[in-house]
Design an enzyme around this catalytic site. Structure first.
Site, PDB file in Angstrom:
ATOM      1  N   LYS A 116       0.849  -1.196   0.000  1.00 32.94           N
ATOM      2  CA  LYS A 116       0.000   0.000   0.000  1.00 32.94           C
ATOM      3  C   LYS A 116       0.884   1.246   0.000  1.00 32.94           C
ATOM      4  CE  LYS A 116      -3.687  -1.991   2.902  1.00 32.94           C
ATOM      5  NZ  LYS A 116      -4.705  -2.538   2.037  1.00 32.94           N
ATOM      6  N   GLU A 200      -2.896   6.801   8.074  1.00 32.28           N
ATOM      7  CA  GLU A 200      -3.773   7.698   7.324  1.00 32.28           C
ATOM      8  C   GLU A 200      -4.672   8.447   8.282  1.00 32.28           C
ATOM      9  OE1 GLU A 200      -6.209   5.546   4.567  1.00 32.28           O
ATOM     10  OE2 GLU A 200      -4.520   5.064   3.265  1.00 32.28           O
ATOM     11  N   HIS A 235     -14.183  -3.229   8.902  1.00 29.13           N
ATOM     12  CA  HIS A 235     -13.483  -2.882   7.656  1.00 29.13           C
ATOM     13  C   HIS A 235     -13.513  -3.994   6.622  1.00 29.13           C
ATOM     14  CE1 HIS A 235     -12.346   0.657   9.737  1.00 29.13           C
ATOM     15  NE2 HIS A 235     -11.641  -0.004  10.630  1.00 29.13           N
ATOM     16  N   ARG A 292      -6.312  -8.160  -9.115  1.00 25.98           N
ATOM     17  CA  ARG A 292      -6.968  -9.468  -9.284  1.00 25.98           C
ATOM     18  C   ARG A 292      -8.458  -9.227  -9.479  1.00 25.98           C
ATOM     19  NH1 ARG A 292      -9.570  -9.168  -4.496  1.00 25.98           N
ATOM     20  NH2 ARG A 292      -8.416  -8.250  -2.786  1.00 25.98           N
TER      21      ARG A 292
HETATM   22  P1  ADP Z   1      -7.674  -3.863   3.195  1.00 24.76           P
HETATM   23  O1  ADP Z   1      -6.767  -3.980   2.026  1.00 24.76           O
HETATM   24  O2  ADP Z   1      -7.109  -4.496   4.442  1.00 24.76           O
HETATM   25  O3  ADP Z   1      -9.067  -4.301   2.908  1.00 24.76           O
HETATM   26  P2  ADP Z   1      -8.250  -1.074   2.683  1.00 24.76           P
HETATM   27  O4  ADP Z   1      -7.152  -0.093   2.559  1.00 24.76           O
HETATM   28  O5  ADP Z   1      -8.873  -1.573   1.427  1.00 24.76           O
HETATM   29  O6  ADP Z   1      -7.735  -2.314   3.554  1.00 24.76           O
HETATM   30  O7  ADP Z   1      -9.379  -0.498   3.613  1.00 24.76           O
HETATM   31  C1  ADP Z   1     -10.479  -1.281   4.032  1.00 24.76           C
HETATM   32  C2  ADP Z   1     -11.596  -0.425   4.593  1.00 24.76           C
HETATM   33  O8  ADP Z   1     -11.141   0.349   5.704  1.00 24.76           O
HETATM   34  C3  ADP Z   1     -12.148   0.597   3.652  1.00 24.76           C
HETATM   35  O9  ADP Z   1     -13.105   0.043   2.803  1.00 24.76           O
HETATM   36  C4  ADP Z   1     -12.737   1.614   4.614  1.00 24.76           C
HETATM   37  O10 ADP Z   1     -13.954   1.160   5.151  1.00 24.76           O
HETATM   38  C5  ADP Z   1     -11.779   1.607   5.738  1.00 24.76           C
HETATM   39  N1  ADP Z   1     -10.794   2.681   5.586  1.00 24.76           N
HETATM   40  C6  ADP Z   1      -9.648   2.612   4.898  1.00 24.76           C
HETATM   41  N2  ADP Z   1      -8.974   3.771   4.957  1.00 24.76           N
HETATM   42  C7  ADP Z   1      -9.724   4.594   5.703  1.00 24.76           C
HETATM   43  C8  ADP Z   1      -9.561   5.964   6.168  1.00 24.76           C
HETATM   44  N3  ADP Z   1      -8.486   6.675   5.856  1.00 24.76           N
HETATM   45  N4  ADP Z   1     -10.535   6.497   6.925  1.00 24.76           N
HETATM   46  C9  ADP Z   1     -11.635   5.782   7.271  1.00 24.76           C
HETATM   47  N5  ADP Z   1     -11.830   4.503   6.892  1.00 24.76           N
HETATM   48  C10 ADP Z   1     -10.891   3.911   6.121  1.00 24.76           C
END
Ligand code: ADP
Length: 674
Positions: A116, A200, A235, A292
């Site tokens: 990431k 973040e 999440h 993917r």
């Molecule tokens: P993973 O790859 O583990 O699934 P992601 O980066 O795709 O992680 O994030 C998963 C979820 O976490 C997102 O869909 C959102 O709900 C939440 N999320 C991610 N970043 C943020 C953020 N900066 N603020 C609030 N919620 C977040």
């Protein structure tokens, strides 16, 4: 086009890839672990190769063994599905080295997006907007803390190599940061063998909107619109839909262009998803790119009328994308729910067990079911506990949600606990239907989504009681057929005339209550039930699928009862009644059987493992005073960390295990004194 492909995956995605391959006249090879010997994907494929033990690291994650299986079976290409090796650049290279096509992007693109942190650096350069945060290489505690303080709380700690929400921690205030960092790193190390993190700004009420992109080897790259995956728990996505509610054409174009730019920036080929997080005002920021096919790709297939696996196969075979951007359009609205073996009332704890009964919605013009299991299969602790994805496609969002709510209410699963009721409640929720969509939805609407259990309904008691009666009759009939004395009057079934009318009180317990309907077997062979207000005539007929058509006092309804093993070693009866959110878990109280009373007494004074797993952190030792709710230990199970807390104030009498030990479900971990 290929003549034979190997699917390096299991479950619903393996089954789904096999379906498209078959339609295209391509032969399929499945791989399987010990636990999956009899799995649905193995049965569906033309050939199958055993690749190892049940834990994924001993089978589905063994890149070399899977590549060897492809060579041995003469497969020309490997479809990795999602999870497992799908984003493993080394595996893609191993396939290429063996002369096998990896159905996915080039290894360089996987690497570029695999972290990431690295992905953000690339996107920053490509001019794609990012959430304020820190994604640098310096990983010292002090620097990360300073960055978090600078960004301002709440912040989100993410695992750079992460996925599926694992290791992610929200930190509300500065003095909690170090603790949460340690937890995130520990989970990251266990899940991804890499504890690099990024930080973040944690957005309030964000939406998760992602764009499906597709590129071929000839320089074409298109997007297939967006999916909204904002309804999440911990999440992780629970419901996905396309198109996103409230999306306007200008923003769709802007997000689509940003996603295509992201794909082009890394020389992308194949199916990919660019995930954005969007503020309530619509401002969107790049989150990550998944290199993917996504779990939720069916909603895109539904609204575009395209088969994305077919697209993947064509692109991997060197063909051009089947459609240009201007040839793609959106039709209707699609919703997908993930039906999971998990217990929403217990923090979404995964639930394992044999699927003693499984009634999924019937596929049809509006309904698609992607599943990797059948009735009788077992949900094991080894893999993701998904039972099925249910996808509805309808003219508009309101109709799709209404249809889905109905399908979820009629879904029946016995043997594991599922989230079907929560899914039905979500799809039927007025606020969700009204367009309130953000990642905090489930938490915010906890009260209406997790209503207190309704009182036991007479129809449920009737179904359980009649099921017991018919089962006894069936058993007597079977005995009479096979027994030494087929004419013995002891084997007479209840439909035969009786000498006497009998009245039997059948005791059912539920949640500490006891219900005592009396079943009357009349001399003419008919039945009646007395709930304490006098006998009511009942009839019950068993349908071919084991369900019951019941008439209670002249009112007909469909019901079903299934006996399942309970965690205390006893047997529970799960009751499903049409129109009542179920199942209801009843326990037959046999006055001669003391085990049903002992079960509750044994539970006091100890903390047991709610599911099989490994203890990764012990927070107490014998002699410690603890207060109710205090964390005692951390159990890693089904790829997640579960913190077990003290059920009451007391003193730890003994700790039965040490950190690192594997424990079975129900194992007594910690003993208490009041
Ligand atoms: P993973 O790859 O583990 O699934 P992601 O980066 O795709 O992680 O994030 C998963 C979820 O976490 C997102 O869909 C959102 O709900 C939440 N999320 C991610 N970043 C943020 C953020 N900066 N603020 C609030 N919620 C977040």
């Amino acid at each position: 086009m290929f003549t034979k492909i190997l699917i390096a995956n299991r479950g619903e995605i393996a089954c789904r890839v096999i379906a498209t391959a078959r339609r295209m006249g391509i032969r399929t090879v499945a791989v399987y672990s010990d636990a999956d010997r009899g799995a649905r994907h193995v049965a569906l494929a033309d050939e199958a190769v055993h690749v190892g033990g049940s834990p994924a690291r001993d089978s589905y994650l063994l890149a070399d063994r899977i590549a060897a299986a492809a060579i041995a079976t003469g497969a020309e290409a490997v479809h990795p599905g999602y999870g497992f090796l799908s984003e493993n650049a080394g595996f893609a290279e191993a396939c290429a080295a063996a002369g096998i096509v990896f159905i996915g992007p080039p290894p360089s693109a996987i690497r570029a997006m695999g972290s990431k942190s690295e992905a953000k650096k690339i996107m920053e350069k490509a001019g794609v907007p990012l959430v304020p945060g820190y994604h640098g290489d310096d990983q010292t505690d002090a620097l990360l803390q300073a960055e978090a303080d600078r960004i301002g709380y709440p912040v989100l700690i993410k695992v750079s190599a992460g996925g599926g929400g694992k290791g992610m921690r929200v930190v509300e205030e500065s003095n909690r940061f170090r603790d949460q960092l340690a937890g995130a790193r520990r989970e990251a190390k266990a899940a991804f063998a890499d504890d690099h993190v990024l930080i973040e700004k944690y957005l309030a009420r964000p939406r998760h909107i992602e764009i499906q992109v597709f590129a071929d080897t000839r320089g074409n790259c298109v997007h297939l619109f967006e999916r909204d995956c904002s309804i999440q728990r911990r999440h992780q996505k629970v419901i996905e839909e396309a198109p996103a509610p409230g999306m306007d054409p200008a923003r769709r174009r802007a997000m689509g262009d940003a996603a295509v730019a992201a794909a082009r920036a890394i020389g992308y080929v194949g199916a990919g998803t660019v995930e954005f997080i969007a503020d309530q005002d619509g401002t969107f920021y790049f989150m990550e790119m998944n290199t993917r096919l996504q779990v939720e790709h069916p909603v895109t297939e539904a609204i575009t009328g395209q088969d994305l696996v077919e697209w993947q196969l064509r692109v991997a075979a060197g063909q051009e994308l089947p459609r240009r951007q201007e040839e793609l359009s959106i039709s209707g609205h699609a919703v997908e729910v993930r039906l999971y073996a998990e217990d929403p009332d217990r923090g979404f704890l995964p639930s394992t067990g044999r699927l003693a009964h499984l009634k999924l919605p019937a596929p049809g013009p509006h309904v698609r079911i992607d599943t990797g299991v059948r009735a009788g299969d077992t949900v094991t602790p080894f893999y993701d506990p998904m039972i099925a994805k249910v996808i509805v496609h309808d003219a508009d969002r309101a109709s799709a949600l209404r249809r889905m709510a109905g399908l979820m209410a009629a879904t029946e699963v016995a043997g594991v606990t599922t989230n079907a009721r929560l899914l039905a409640a979500l799809c039927g929720h007025a606020a969700f239907a009204g367009g309130e969509v953000d990642t905090g939805f489930i938490e915010r609407h906890r009260d209406s989504l997790f209503p207190a259990a309704a009182p036991v309904d007479r129809r449920e008691l009737a179904a359980a009681t009649l099921h017991r009666e018919l089962s006894r009759a069936d058993r007597a009939l079977a005995l009479a057929r096979t027994g030494a004395d087929p004419d013995s009057p002891w084997n007479a079934v209840s439909a035969a005339p009786l000498l006497l009318e009998t009245r039997e009180v059948v005791r059912w317990s539920w949640g500490g209550e006891t219900h005592e309907p009396a079943l009357l077997r009349r001399r003419d062979g008919t039945l009646a039930i007395d709930f304490g207000e006098g006998p009511v005539a009942v009839t019950a007929n068993r349908a071919a699928d084991g369900g019951l058509a019941i008439s209670l006092g002249g009112h007909g309804f469909a019901g079903r009862a299934v006996e399942v093993p309970a965690t205390d070693g006893g047997t529970d009866t799960l009751v499903f009644v049409d129109g009542i959110p179920g199942p209801r878990r009843l326990r037959l109280v046999d006055p001669l059987d003391v085990s049903s009373y002992q079960a509750t007494a044994a539970g006091e004074g100890s903390v047991r493992a709610p599911l099989p797993g490994r203890i990764i952190d012990l927070k107490v030792k014998a002699g410690d005073r603890v207060s109710r709710g205090q964390p005692l230990l951390v159990l890693e199970a089904m790829k997640m960390e579960h913190t077990l807390a003290a059920p009451a104030d007391g003193t730890v009498k003994s700790v039965r295990f040490v950190a690192g030990e594997q424990v079975v479900e129900g194992a007594e971990l910690i003993e208490f004194e009041g």
